[in-house]
Design a protein around this motif. Structure first.
Motif, PDB file in Angstrom:
ATOM      1  N   UNK A   9      49.967  46.588  38.407  1.00 21.81           N
ATOM      2  CA  UNK A   9      49.996  46.863  36.871  1.00 21.81           C
ATOM      3  C   UNK A   9      50.073  45.439  36.010  1.00 21.81           C
ATOM      4  N   UNK A  10      49.067  45.531  35.214  1.00 22.58           N
ATOM      5  CA  UNK A  10      48.789  44.628  34.140  1.00 22.58           C
ATOM      6  C   UNK A  10      48.625  43.076  34.993  1.00 22.58           C
ATOM      7  N   UNK A  11      48.744  42.933  36.080  1.00 20.47           N
ATOM      8  CA  UNK A  11      48.274  41.374  36.557  1.00 20.47           C
ATOM      9  C   UNK A  11      46.884  41.103  36.392  1.00 20.47           C
ATOM     10  N   UNK A  12      46.511  39.995  36.360  1.00 20.02           N
ATOM     11  CA  UNK A  12      45.349  39.291  36.206  1.00 20.02           C
ATOM     12  C   UNK A  12      44.783  39.047  37.757  1.00 20.02           C
ATOM     13  N   UNK A  13      43.549  39.212  37.951  1.00 19.35           N
ATOM     14  CA  UNK A  13      42.869  38.855  39.358  1.00 19.35           C
ATOM     15  C   UNK A  13      42.164  37.614  38.884  1.00 19.35           C
ATOM     16  N   UNK A  14      42.936  36.472  39.514  1.00 19.68           N
ATOM     17  CA  UNK A  14      42.445  35.278  39.228  1.00 19.68           C
ATOM     18  C   UNK A  14      41.121  34.924  39.448  1.00 19.68           C
ATOM     19  N   UNK A  15      40.682  35.302  40.750  1.00 17.85           N
ATOM     20  CA  UNK A  15      39.535  35.182  41.209  1.00 17.85           C
ATOM     21  C   UNK A  15      38.290  35.642  40.380  1.00 17.85           C
ATOM     22  N   UNK A  16      38.489  37.072  39.877  1.00 16.54           N
ATOM     23  CA  UNK A  16      37.739  37.753  39.219  1.00 16.54           C
ATOM     24  C   UNK A  16      37.582  37.214  37.965  1.00 16.54           C
ATOM     25  N   UNK A  17      38.661  36.696  37.257  1.00 18.58           N
ATOM     26  CA  UNK A  17      38.530  36.262  36.099  1.00 18.58           C
ATOM     27  C   UNK A  17      37.970  35.013  35.807  1.00 18.58           C
ATOM     28  N   UNK A  18      38.215  33.840  37.087  1.00 14.17           N
ATOM     29  CA  UNK A  18      37.552  32.675  36.815  1.00 14.17           C
ATOM     30  C   UNK A  18      36.131  32.892  36.955  1.00 14.17           C
ATOM     31  N   UNK A  19      35.610  33.895  37.921  1.00  7.87           N
ATOM     32  CA  UNK A  19      34.172  34.293  38.003  1.00  7.87           C
ATOM     33  C   UNK A  19      33.507  34.576  36.544  1.00  7.87           C
ATOM     34  N   UNK A  20      34.130  35.373  35.963  1.00  9.59           N
ATOM     35  CA  UNK A  20      33.706  35.921  34.654  1.00  9.59           C
ATOM     36  C   UNK A  20      33.762  34.780  33.442  1.00  9.59           C
ATOM     37  N   UNK A  21      34.589  34.064  33.508  1.00 12.55           N
ATOM     38  CA  UNK A  21      34.493  32.726  32.457  1.00 12.55           C
ATOM     39  C   UNK A  21      33.537  31.727  33.150  1.00 12.55           C
ATOM     40  N   UNK A  22      33.057  31.508  34.399  1.00 11.92           N
ATOM     41  CA  UNK A  22      32.117  30.878  34.871  1.00 11.92           C
ATOM     42  C   UNK A  22      30.924  31.596  34.377  1.00 11.92           C
ATOM     43  N   UNK A  23      30.632  32.835  34.489  1.00 13.12           N
ATOM     44  CA  UNK A  23      29.464  33.402  33.883  1.00 13.12           C
ATOM     45  C   UNK A  23      29.116  33.232  32.363  1.00 13.12           C
TER      46      UNK A  23
ATOM     47  N   UNK C 186      35.250  53.137  44.757  1.00 14.08           N
ATOM     48  CA  UNK C 186      35.492  52.483  46.339  1.00 14.08           C
ATOM     49  C   UNK C 186      36.575  51.330  45.952  1.00 14.08           C
ATOM     50  N   UNK C 187      36.976  51.114  44.558  1.00 10.75           N
ATOM     51  CA  UNK C 187      37.824  50.164  44.125  1.00 10.75           C
ATOM     52  C   UNK C 187      37.359  48.755  44.102  1.00 10.75           C
ATOM     53  N   UNK C 188      35.917  48.443  44.197  1.00  9.30           N
ATOM     54  CA  UNK C 188      35.310  47.338  43.886  1.00  9.30           C
ATOM     55  C   UNK C 188      35.729  46.724  42.580  1.00  9.30           C
ATOM     56  N   UNK C 189      35.648  45.452  42.385  1.00 14.34           N
ATOM     57  CA  UNK C 189      35.838  44.881  41.088  1.00 14.34           C
ATOM     58  C   UNK C 189      34.394  44.513  40.462  1.00 14.34           C
ATOM     59  N   UNK C 190      34.172  44.014  39.299  1.00 13.79           N
ATOM     60  CA  UNK C 190      33.174  44.062  38.650  1.00 13.79           C
ATOM     61  C   UNK C 190      32.307  42.851  39.405  1.00 13.79           C
ATOM     62  N   UNK C 191      32.707  42.121  39.789  1.00  7.66           N
ATOM     63  CA  UNK C 191      32.313  40.845  40.480  1.00  7.66           C
ATOM     64  C   UNK C 191      31.736  41.203  41.913  1.00  7.66           C
TER      65      UNK C 191
END
Lengths: 302, 267, 296
Positions: A9-23, C186-191
């Motif tokens: 719940x509500x947690x931030x996926x840090x890897x995903x987040x940093x990639x998004x910020x980079x883009x 399948x539960x993949x993230x956007x990236x």
């Protein structure tokens, strides 16, 4: 992989987040580019206007920035750009449109599929090549026909710039014509029209906004064109009505100054930015108009 | 009176036409780059009647219809064999000008395709290019009235045709075709892109038009065919299976395939 | 109403003949104009090759520029162009593709997104010489990078960035939505979805766009003149901070001289430039063609 027993719940996926910020940062670069263009042009132009009034710049009829007594009326440069562009448009628009009509309405699929990539190729020829062509071929040929023509002249520049934007007009107008649904052509043929009537009275008017947009883009390209006009048309800013004389366009002036070693900060250096700002504004305006026309035309079809 | 040999028609199981024929298809075969789309189809078109052509999709009915005013000329690699006789003249004879054919045999298409011009110009354009100069306004009004569109558009003739609804656009296309005063009106599934109310409108219109026009309509809607047409041709896989009075085709067809199709067992 | 024959309207008959004549004339006119335009452009290529091949030999490719035409060559220009284009590729491709990915896969399609989109479209229309001026003010003078390869590469990167972004977005757009949905389901993230499905599927399109953008950078002259790429360089650059020259600059330099021999040298350099461009364009067309075939 372990099976997750509960939904996070509500947690931030840090890897995903940093990639998004980079883009997002990469995206920001184009915004910064625009900001930098505007900032640099405005700053230096304002500096220029502390020496020369905007009225003198915009309405003055003498452009002598590098010699004393200096004079900073941009009209001669604007005039040079105008006659080259108008000349180029007079050459390229009819030929380009007729070629587009031929490709879209008459040519066989085979001809079209070979000519179209060649057009794209020609549109990619560097402008310095057109400059070479002007100087070593067009001008000598013109000289045999019109002996009093100068070595550097507006006509030669207009001709090669026209040749340069021709593939672009043909290709973009062809796209616009091809976007006209075939059912419209059939509807016109079904009431007993000939191919000429269908093309000129139904297809071309329907594609008109796309065609106009292609003209505007090409004209904007001609205005911003640098190397061909620098090489062909010379470096003599004047308000001459004759296309046989040497003139100077805005772009050619910028090149001329930067080829010499003008120290930063002086008025001469600032003129670069003032002229570039004017060039930027004119081409931006044309591009915005052409985008606006294109948007309107998309709405008609949806 | 069109010419066709009774034997050819009978060999296809076609009943003799009791009305005057305006057009006759004789062994019409059409192929795209060698692939047959229509093979040896023969039947007559009765004057001032509605003839419908039905059949499952891909049976060649639209291709056949487009052959009747040479619209297939625009598709590359189409060959048409056989004869289509109109006023003692084969439409595919070398000396026939397709433009002239289309002035006499009009067409309404599957999807409404009004020109992106004003409503008025949509109707007036055809007669205009074909040399009509005077009383254009009367002609536009008359055509729009015939197409049952006049009341809806009479105050906005200068507006773009694209501002009309789909059903209105299709009626405008009918008015556009009628303005040429064609002998024959070809309709290629004219209601397939329309809602039921617009469809009813157009069916109604067709019924009224047939006193002065000959209409050939391609449709995959069998109710429509049975409601409005006088004659029906049933095609399958490029072949004409059966041609006859609509009532006969739908109530006591001679061929089993026809019966299966009209009763909805396939297609 | 009496049935009219096909030939019945005799008054309209003559005018119809005229209309047909006009239609034929018009078709002929359009075809003639097209081929005339094509002929003119072919003339350009012909004229270049006639003049350029006079000097075209190994010595031409392996010599430095010189005051003496018979000694002059394009070694430093060719190497400079290779350096420049490699740096431009390293800088502009990641940024351009990342921007396209962000705009298509991550960014909200709100007002802000549309503003960025319009901004990029307008950047694509800014004359190249304006980029040159910005490069001069920001990179050469502002950041103190001098008249170096890196100044040129940064300027050129800004210039072709909009082209790469627009082409990449077009390529990403045509990837069917269903592929993304399948990955998300399948539960993949956007990236993860973007990296393993969207990018590979749009790769040919992106590559085509990138090649065309780079070929534009190779031919651009004005921005390099603005940032002051030297026109006489008798050494090869060894790092991004070195001064350099490039093919279009060399061409410009030779064309500007009055002597005919130098014009012929320019034609020779143009041939080299056009061969490079032609190869790149042909590669792009080939990739696009193959991708289209695969897609069916």
């Amino acid at each position: 992989m372990a099976i997750r027993s509960s939904i996070r719940k509500g947690g931030v996926r840090w890897g995903e987040f940093s990639i998004e910020v980079g883009l997002a940062c990469c995206t920001l670069i184009s915004v910064i580019t625009t900001a930098a263009i505007i900032f640099v042009l405005v700053k230096e132009t304002l500096g220029f206007f502390s020496h020369v009034t905007p009225a003198e710049f915009l309405f003055g009829t003498r452009w002598v920035p590098l010699l004393k007594p200096s004079s900073f009326g941009v009209l001669p440069l604007l005039w040079g750009t105008l006659i080259v562009t108008v000349g180029a448009a007079i050459i390229a628009i009819p030929i380009g449109l007729a070629s587009a009509v031929y490709l879209s309405e008459y040519a066989s699929a085979k001809v079209r599929s070979t000519v179209k990539p060649v057009l794209e190729l020609l549109a990619g020829i560097p402008t310095v090549v057109y400059g070479y062509f002007a100087l070593t071929f067009v001008t000598p040929v013109l000289k045999t026909v019109i002996p009093q023509i100068q070595v550097f002249n507006a006509l030669s520049g207009a001709i090669v710039v026209g040749l340069m934007i021709l593939p672009m007009i043909a290709s973009l107008s062809d796209n616009a014509l091809r976007a006209v649904p075939d059912t419209l052509r059939q509807g016109a043929y079904a009431v007993g029209a000939t191919s000429y009537e269908v093309t000129t009275q139904v297809v071309v008017p329907t594609a008109l906004s796309g065609i106009m947009a292609s003209f505007l883009l090409a004209i904007s390209r001609a205005i911003g064109e640098t190397m061909a006009v620098t090489l062909a048309a010379g470096a003599t800013p004047n308000l001459s009505m004759s296309m046989l004389e040497s003139i100077q366009t805005m772009t050619a002036y910028i090149v001329q100054v930067s080829l010499g070693d003008t120290p930063a900060g002086g008025v001469a250096y600032q003129t670069l930015f003032a002229v570039a700002a004017l060039l930027f504004l004119i081409t931006l305006l044309l591009n915005i108009i052409s985008q606006w026309i294109l948007r309107r035309y998309r709405e008609v079809y949806d | 009176m069109a010419e066709f040999t009774p034997t050819q028609l009978q060999s296809k199981g076609v009943t003799q036409l009791q009305d005057q024929a305006i057009l006759a298809l004789q062994d019409v075969s059409i192929s795209y780059s060698g692939k047959a789309a229509v093979s040896k189809v023969s039947f007559p078109i009765a004057k001032h009647k509605i003839t419908s052509v039905i059949g499952p999709s891909g049976c060649g009915k639209s291709t056949l219809l487009r052959a009747l005013n040479r619209m297939n000329d625009f598709i590359p690699n189409v060959t048409t064999e056989g004869k289509i006789i109109y006023n003692r003249q084969d439409l595919y004879a070398a000396e026939v000008d397709p433009v002239e054919v289309r002035r006499n045999i009009g067409m309404v298409f599957q999807k409404p395709n009004p020109f992106p011009k004003t409503i008025y110009k949509n109707v007036a354009w055809g007669p205009g290019i074909n040399g009509r100069k005077d009383s254009m306004h009367e002609l536009v009004e008359k055509s729009l009235k015939q197409a049952a569109l006049w009341e809806e558009v009479k105050d906005r003739l200068d507006e773009s045709a694209l501002s009309l609804s789909g059903g209105q656009q299709q009626r405008l296309c009918i008015a556009r075709a009628l303005a040429m005063a064609p002998d024959i009106l070809l309709m290629d599934e004219p209601c397939s892109a329309l809602d039921p109310i617009s469809t009813a409108h157009i069916e109604d219109l067709l019924y009224r038009l047939k006193s002065s026009y000959t209409i050939v309509i391609v449709t995959h809607n069998m109710q429509q065919a049975s409601r409005i047409s006088d004659y029906t041709a049933f095609m399958e896989m490029g072949d004409l299976i059966e041609f006859g009075k609509t009532r006969q085709i739908f109530t006591k067809p001679h061929k089993q395939r026809t019966e299966e199709y009209v009763t909805g067992r396939f297609g | 109403m009496a049935p009219r024959g096909i030939h019945a309207r005799s008054t309209a008959e003559t005018s119809l003949r005229k209309r047909h004549a006009r239609a034929r004339l018009f078709a002929l006119f359009c075809a003639a104009v097209t081929w005339a335009g094509a002929a003119l452009l072919m003339l350009l290529l012909y004229q270049i090759s006639v003049n350029g091949f006079k000097w075209f030999d190994v010595q031409f490719l392996t010599s430095f520029p010189s005051r003496f035409p018979y000694k002059a060559g394009i070694k430093s220009a060719l190497v400079g162009t290779l350096w420049l284009i490699s740096l431009v590729a390293i800088i502009s491709i990641p940024i351009g593709v990342a921007t396209a990915l962000y705009l298509e896969e991550f960014g909200k399609k709100g007002r802000l997104g549309r503003m960025v989109e319009i901004n990029i479209a307008n950047l694509a229309g800014v004359p190249s010489i304006v980029y040159g001026i910005i490069g001069l003010a920001v990179f050469v003078r502002g950041l103190g990078l001098e008249r170096s390869l890196i100044s040129g590469a940064l300027t050129m990167s800004l210039l072709i960035l909009p082209v790469i972004i627009i082409a990449s977005r077009e390529a990403i757009k045509v990837v069917p939505m269903t592929i993304r949905h399948a990955a998300f389901a399948l539960g993949a993230t956007r990236w993860q979805t973007a990296w393993s499905h969207v990018l590979p599927a749009s790769f040919p399109g992106i590559l085509t766009g990138v090649i065309l953008a780079l070929s534009r950078a190779i031919g651009e002259t004005a921005p390099l003149i603005m940032i002051g790429a030297l026109t006489y360089v008798a050494f090869l650059p060894e790092g991004p901070m070195d001064a350099f020259t490039a093919l279009p600059i060399q061409i410009f330099n030779w064309v500007s001289r009055p002597q005919e021999e130098f014009h012929e040298l320019a034609a020779g350099a143009i041939i080299v430039l056009l061969i490079v461009l032609l190869t790149m364009n042909a590669t792009a067309i080939f990739i696009r063609h193959r991708a289209e075939k695969k897609r069916g």
